[in-house]
Design a protein around this motif. Structure first.
Motif, short mmCIF file in Angstrom:
data_model
loop_
_atom_site.label_atom_id
_atom_site.label_comp_id
_atom_site.label_asym_id
_atom_site.label_seq_id
_atom_site.Cartn_x
_atom_site.Cartn_y
_atom_site.Cartn_z
N MET A 1 0.84 -1.20 0.00
CA MET A 1 0.00 0.00 0.00
C MET A 1 0.88 1.26 0.00
O MET A 1 0.62 2.21 -0.75
CB MET A 1 -0.91 -0.01 1.23
CG MET A 1 -1.96 1.07 1.24
SD MET A 1 -3.13 0.93 -0.13
CE MET A 1 -3.91 -0.65 0.26
N ALA B 1 -5.11 4.44 0.28
CA ALA B 1 -5.79 3.96 -0.93
C ALA B 1 -6.71 5.03 -1.50
O ALA B 1 -6.76 5.24 -2.72
CB ALA B 1 -6.58 2.69 -0.61
N GLU B 2 -7.42 5.71 -0.62
CA GLU B 2 -8.34 6.75 -1.08
C GLU B 2 -7.58 7.91 -1.72
O GLU B 2 -7.97 8.41 -2.79
CB GLU B 2 -9.18 7.26 0.09
CG GLU B 2 -10.21 8.30 -0.30
CD GLU B 2 -11.06 8.75 0.87
OE1 GLU B 2 -11.92 9.64 0.67
OE2 GLU B 2 -10.88 8.24 1.99
N LYS C 1 -6.62 0.37 -5.28
CA LYS C 1 -7.47 -0.65 -4.67
C LYS C 1 -7.07 -0.86 -3.21
O LYS C 1 -5.91 -1.11 -2.91
CB LYS C 1 -7.34 -1.96 -5.45
CG LYS C 1 -8.31 -3.05 -4.98
CD LYS C 1 -8.16 -4.29 -5.85
CE LYS C 1 -9.13 -5.38 -5.40
NZ LYS C 1 -9.00 -6.60 -6.26
N PRO C 2 -8.02 -0.79 -2.28
CA PRO C 2 -7.69 -1.01 -0.87
C PRO C 2 -7.46 -2.49 -0.58
O PRO C 2 -7.77 -3.36 -1.40
CB PRO C 2 -8.94 -0.48 -0.14
CG PRO C 2 -10.06 -0.70 -1.11
CD PRO C 2 -9.45 -0.46 -2.48
N GLU D 1 -11.07 -6.59 3.08
CA GLU D 1 -11.50 -6.47 4.48
C GLU D 1 -11.15 -7.72 5.28
O GLU D 1 -10.94 -7.67 6.49
CB GLU D 1 -13.00 -6.21 4.55
CG GLU D 1 -13.51 -5.87 5.93
CD GLU D 1 -14.99 -5.54 5.94
OE1 GLU D 1 -15.56 -5.44 7.05
OE2 GLU D 1 -15.58 -5.39 4.86
N TRP E 1 -5.65 -0.11 9.84
CA TRP E 1 -6.67 -0.36 8.80
C TRP E 1 -7.21 0.95 8.23
O TRP E 1 -7.36 1.09 7.02
CB TRP E 1 -7.78 -1.23 9.38
CG TRP E 1 -7.23 -2.40 10.12
CD1 TRP E 1 -7.34 -2.67 11.45
CD2 TRP E 1 -6.39 -3.45 9.57
NE1 TRP E 1 -6.65 -3.82 11.77
CE2 TRP E 1 -6.06 -4.32 10.64
CE3 TRP E 1 -5.90 -3.72 8.30
CZ2 TRP E 1 -5.26 -5.44 10.46
CZ3 TRP E 1 -5.10 -4.85 8.11
CH2 TRP E 1 -4.80 -5.69 9.18
N ARG E 2 -7.49 1.90 9.10
CA ARG E 2 -7.95 3.21 8.60
C ARG E 2 -6.81 3.93 7.88
O ARG E 2 -7.04 4.66 6.90
CB ARG E 2 -8.47 4.06 9.77
CG ARG E 2 -9.55 3.38 10.62
CD ARG E 2 -10.87 3.17 9.86
NE ARG E 2 -10.85 2.01 8.97
CZ ARG E 2 -10.98 0.73 9.38
NH1 ARG E 2 -11.10 0.45 10.67
NH2 ARG E 2 -10.98 -0.26 8.51
N ASP F 1 -13.97 -12.40 1.49
CA ASP F 1 -14.35 -11.50 2.59
C ASP F 1 -14.65 -12.28 3.87
O ASP F 1 -15.10 -11.72 4.85
CB ASP F 1 -15.55 -10.63 2.19
CG ASP F 1 -16.81 -11.45 1.92
OD1 ASP F 1 -16.75 -12.69 2.02
OD2 ASP F 1 -17.85 -10.84 1.60
N GLU G 1 -8.04 -7.59 7.57
CA GLU G 1 -8.28 -7.01 8.90
C GLU G 1 -8.99 -8.00 9.81
O GLU G 1 -8.62 -8.17 10.98
CB GLU G 1 -9.10 -5.73 8.77
CG GLU G 1 -9.48 -5.11 10.11
CD GLU G 1 -10.36 -3.86 9.96
OE1 GLU G 1 -10.81 -3.34 11.00
OE2 GLU G 1 -10.57 -3.42 8.81
N ASN H 1 -4.36 2.47 6.15
CA ASN H 1 -4.25 1.86 4.82
C ASN H 1 -5.38 2.34 3.90
O ASN H 1 -5.14 2.65 2.72
CB ASN H 1 -4.29 0.34 4.93
CG ASN H 1 -3.02 -0.24 5.50
OD1 ASN H 1 -1.95 0.34 5.37
ND2 ASN H 1 -3.13 -1.38 6.15
N ASP H 2 -6.58 2.40 4.43
CA ASP H 2 -7.72 2.88 3.62
C ASP H 2 -7.51 4.32 3.19
O ASP H 2 -7.88 4.71 2.07
CB ASP H 2 -9.02 2.75 4.42
CG ASP H 2 -9.47 1.30 4.58
OD1 ASP H 2 -8.95 0.43 3.85
OD2 ASP H 2 -10.33 1.04 5.44
#
Length: 442
Positions: free
Chosen positions: A336, A393-394, A399-400, A403, A386-387, A435, A406, A389-390
């Protein structure tokens, strides 16, 4: 030659690196320092776009793998350089392979979930072969000095290096971008303990631990209860809340160390035990001996500053650091961060101004302090990852992570807390839609 910029580079607006062209744009020259997991990931994504990037990776080892290259050596190697590896003979991963893999490149399904260090090394070698990365790597090469040279609003990087066995004979190449991927498990952190100089027993850092047999019949205090401390503990002394888990019969928890005497240790509850060995599982120091002081990188109390999103130098955005985060799911996080950096390099993700990036760093750091965390936790992530990494990505429009990474990571953490001695006996699988996961055997 005409200078062509993908995005304006200034302290007031969006920032990116420059490239040059005659009749067409020339490739951006990128130096990657280190061919461990982070460095290999960087080279993999850079070489996927050969018309944009020309990549050279430097590593002092003779093969790829970084800290995952097991060796019986400790201290210094045959060239007088510090041994990089912190692997010990019986090490197995504390995360299942199902969450450890780089996105799109899984471990062999025939392996158990918790694998040996040589399985990880083999995985990294397969990754290197699959993406044909060897062609970009200069092995047995020591980077000795990296310095910036500023021309107007463009920075060039002078990278000086040598063969590990002929360090007096250096060469210098010029790059547009430098990605530092040298890891942070090489330089042991030795705590200051009253009476340590008077202690007549053996003192060893986990970096130099290789075999349990050397401690047979000895009374050992293992200081530290993070990953390595939990994994190789006999006595386990630490300052954390007591671990709520069943421990082996020859292991007991004690509070932190108050003082050492010649043959004994006094814990913070004033209890005293005679011991033979103090095994320090106290972590590592960040180390960038090759970076010029001109760069202005500050490393104090295990905090590196100024790094936007723990990755990009705010004054020199063409300099980045992959993998300095702690308490993370490492390989996916490296992937990432690398893609985030590349988005800034190629201009597809305009960066904020230097001032705005520094404000973001300050906000993150002050939040940690407000939660009672010490300065040395500036790059510790845990549930934050996790937030984080997201967010990368944003910003980079990439691509994140799935899920399920996590979910399984957190599930294993809960299992480890309850059963530190047995949690590695469980195997997992990720279901077809990716998932969900399930326990497949114990």
């Amino acid at each position: 030659m005409i200078a062509f910029k993908l995005r304006p580079q200034s302290t007031e607006g969006s920032r990116s690196v420059y490239c040059c062209w005659r009749k067409k744009i020339m490739a951006i020259r990128v130096a990657v320092i280190g061919a461990g997991a982070a460095g290999l990931c960087a080279v993999r994504h850079l070489t996927a776009r050969p018309s944009i990037f020309h990549t050279v990776c430097f590593d002092k080892n003779s093969i790829e793998g970084g800290t995952w290259i097991y060796t019986e050596e400790t201290g210094s190697d045959k060239y007088g350089l510090p041994v990089q590896s912190s692997m010990y003979k019986n090490l197995r991963t504390n995360l299942p392979k199902e969450v450890m893999a780089f996105p799109g490149f899984p471990f062999r399904s025939s392996l158990p979930s918790f694998i040996k260090h040589d399985d990880v090394l083999e995985y990294l070698q397969e990754y290197t072969k699959h993406y044909d990365l060897h062609k970009c790597i200069k092995f047995e090469t020591l980077v000795q000095h990296v310095r910036p040279e500023v021309h107007g609003d463009k920075t060039q990087w002078h990278v000086s290096y040598s063969n590990v066995g002929q360090r007096d004979e250096t060469k210098t190449e010029i790059f547009d971008v430098v990605m530092v991927c040298n890891g942070h498990y090489e330089v042991p952190l030795y705590p200051k303990i009253p009476g340590l100089d008077d202690f007549e027993g053996d003192v060893i850092h986990s970096h130099c631990y290789r075999h349990p047999e050397q401690f047979t019949g000895k009374r050992v205090v293992c200081l530290g209860a993070a990953a390595s401390g939990q994994d190789i503990a006999l006595y386990m002394s630490h300052n954390k809340a007591m671990l709520q888990t069943v421990l082996p019969d020859n292991v007991e928890q004690r509070p932190g160390i108050k003082q050492l005497n010649k043959h004994s240790v006094i814990f913070k509850d004033d209890s005293e035990e005679d011991i033979d060995v103090l095994l320090l599982c106290t972590g590592y120091l960040y180390n960038f001996p090759f970076l010029s002081e001109d760069i202005g990188l500050q490393v104090e109390e295990e905090r590196i500053w100024p790094l936007y999103k723990h990755v990009i130098h705010t004054h020199y955005p063409s300099l980045s650091f992959i993998g300095i985060l702690k308490t993370i799911c490492p390989f996916p996080a490296f992937d990432m961060q690398v893609r985030f950096v590349i988005a800034g390099i190629d201009g597809s993700m305009p960066l904020p101004s230097e001032e705005e990036m520094n404000k973001d760093i300050d906000k993150d750091f002050k939040l940690r302090l407000s939660e009672g965390l010490p300065v040395r936790y500036a790059h510790n992530m845990g549930p934050r990852q996790w937030r984080y990494n997201d967010g990368l990505a944003e910003m980079a429009k990439i691509k994140p992570l799935p899920e399920v990474v996590e979910k399984l990571y957190d599930y294993v953490h809960e299992t480890r807390v309850k059963d530190i001695a047995g949690y590695k006996s469980v195997n997992y699988s990720i279901e077809g839609d990716k998932d969900m996961f399930k326990v497949v055997e114990t």
